[in-house]
Design a protein around this motif. Structure first.
Motif, mmCIF file in Angstrom:
data_model
loop_
_atom_site.group_PDB
_atom_site.id
_atom_site.type_symbol
_atom_site.label_atom_id
_atom_site.label_comp_id
_atom_site.label_asym_id
_atom_site.label_seq_id
_atom_site.Cartn_x
_atom_site.Cartn_y
_atom_site.Cartn_z
ATOM 1 N N GLU A 42 0.863 -18.570 50.154
ATOM 2 C CA GLU A 42 2.242 -18.379 49.699
ATOM 3 C C GLU A 42 2.288 -17.399 48.537
ATOM 4 O O GLU A 42 1.281 -17.132 47.887
ATOM 5 C CB GLU A 42 2.911 -19.700 49.327
ATOM 6 C CG GLU A 42 2.307 -20.418 48.154
ATOM 7 C CD GLU A 42 2.995 -21.756 47.871
ATOM 8 O OE1 GLU A 42 3.677 -21.838 46.832
ATOM 9 O OE2 GLU A 42 2.831 -22.688 48.674
ATOM 10 N N ASP B 102 7.526 -13.467 51.825
ATOM 11 C CA ASP B 102 7.422 -14.618 52.726
ATOM 12 C C ASP B 102 6.099 -14.557 53.502
ATOM 13 O O ASP B 102 5.370 -13.574 53.442
ATOM 14 C CB ASP B 102 8.628 -14.716 53.665
ATOM 15 C CG ASP B 102 8.755 -13.549 54.630
ATOM 16 O OD1 ASP B 102 7.755 -12.845 54.905
ATOM 17 O OD2 ASP B 102 9.869 -13.346 55.132
ATOM 18 N N ARG B 103 5.811 -15.636 54.207
ATOM 19 C CA ARG B 103 4.535 -15.769 54.911
ATOM 20 C C ARG B 103 4.354 -14.699 55.992
ATOM 21 O O ARG B 103 3.254 -14.212 56.192
ATOM 22 C CB ARG B 103 4.448 -17.173 55.520
ATOM 23 C CG ARG B 103 3.147 -17.489 56.148
ATOM 24 C CD ARG B 103 2.503 -18.596 55.414
ATOM 25 N NE ARG B 103 1.232 -18.907 56.008
ATOM 26 C CZ ARG B 103 0.625 -20.025 55.805
ATOM 27 N NH1 ARG B 103 1.191 -20.943 55.061
ATOM 28 N NH2 ARG B 103 -0.554 -20.237 56.315
#
Length: 114
Positions: free
Chosen positions: A17, A22-23
């Motif tokens: 993270e 974002d991922r």
């Protein structure tokens, strides 16, 4: 540079993270990873960034400068990674004259066939 002297962060870590991305961005070019070597060198890759690390050690923290490429542009910066109580690491990753990101990583337990 000092020798690792029992540094608990040596190894390969999966970045899971970040506070800025974002991922899906983190894993854009493959699994987001940081490798902390015992020879004062390491690597980090996430998003479009790939960089080499120049490391200095303490038992539960590493400090580093880094240089590499992000979307074909040369970039550099510095940062540090600190071992947390839950066994993960928190990485402060700073671009020279730019953003500072906080990343969290867990020890990579995957293996690949030779």
């Amino acid at each position: 540079m000092t020798a690792p002297a029992g540094c608990q962060l040596i190894g390969r870590w999966r970045i899971v993270e970040a506070d800025l991305w974002d991922r899906s961005y983190l894993n854009l070019g493959g699994p987001a990873m940081i490798t902390i070597g015992g020879d004062n060198n390491g690597e980090i890759a996430f998003g479009a960034l790939q960089a080499s690390l120049d490391l200095s050690y303490s038992p539960s923290m590493v400090h580093f400068t880094w240089a590499g490429c992000d979307e074909m542009d040369e970039v550099r910066g510095d940062g540090h990674a600190e071992l947390l109580d839950d066994g993960s690491i928190e990485i402060t990753f700073t671009y020279h004259n730019g953003d500072e990101a906080i990343l969290k990583a867990k020890r990579d337990t995957s293996s690949t066939a030779c």
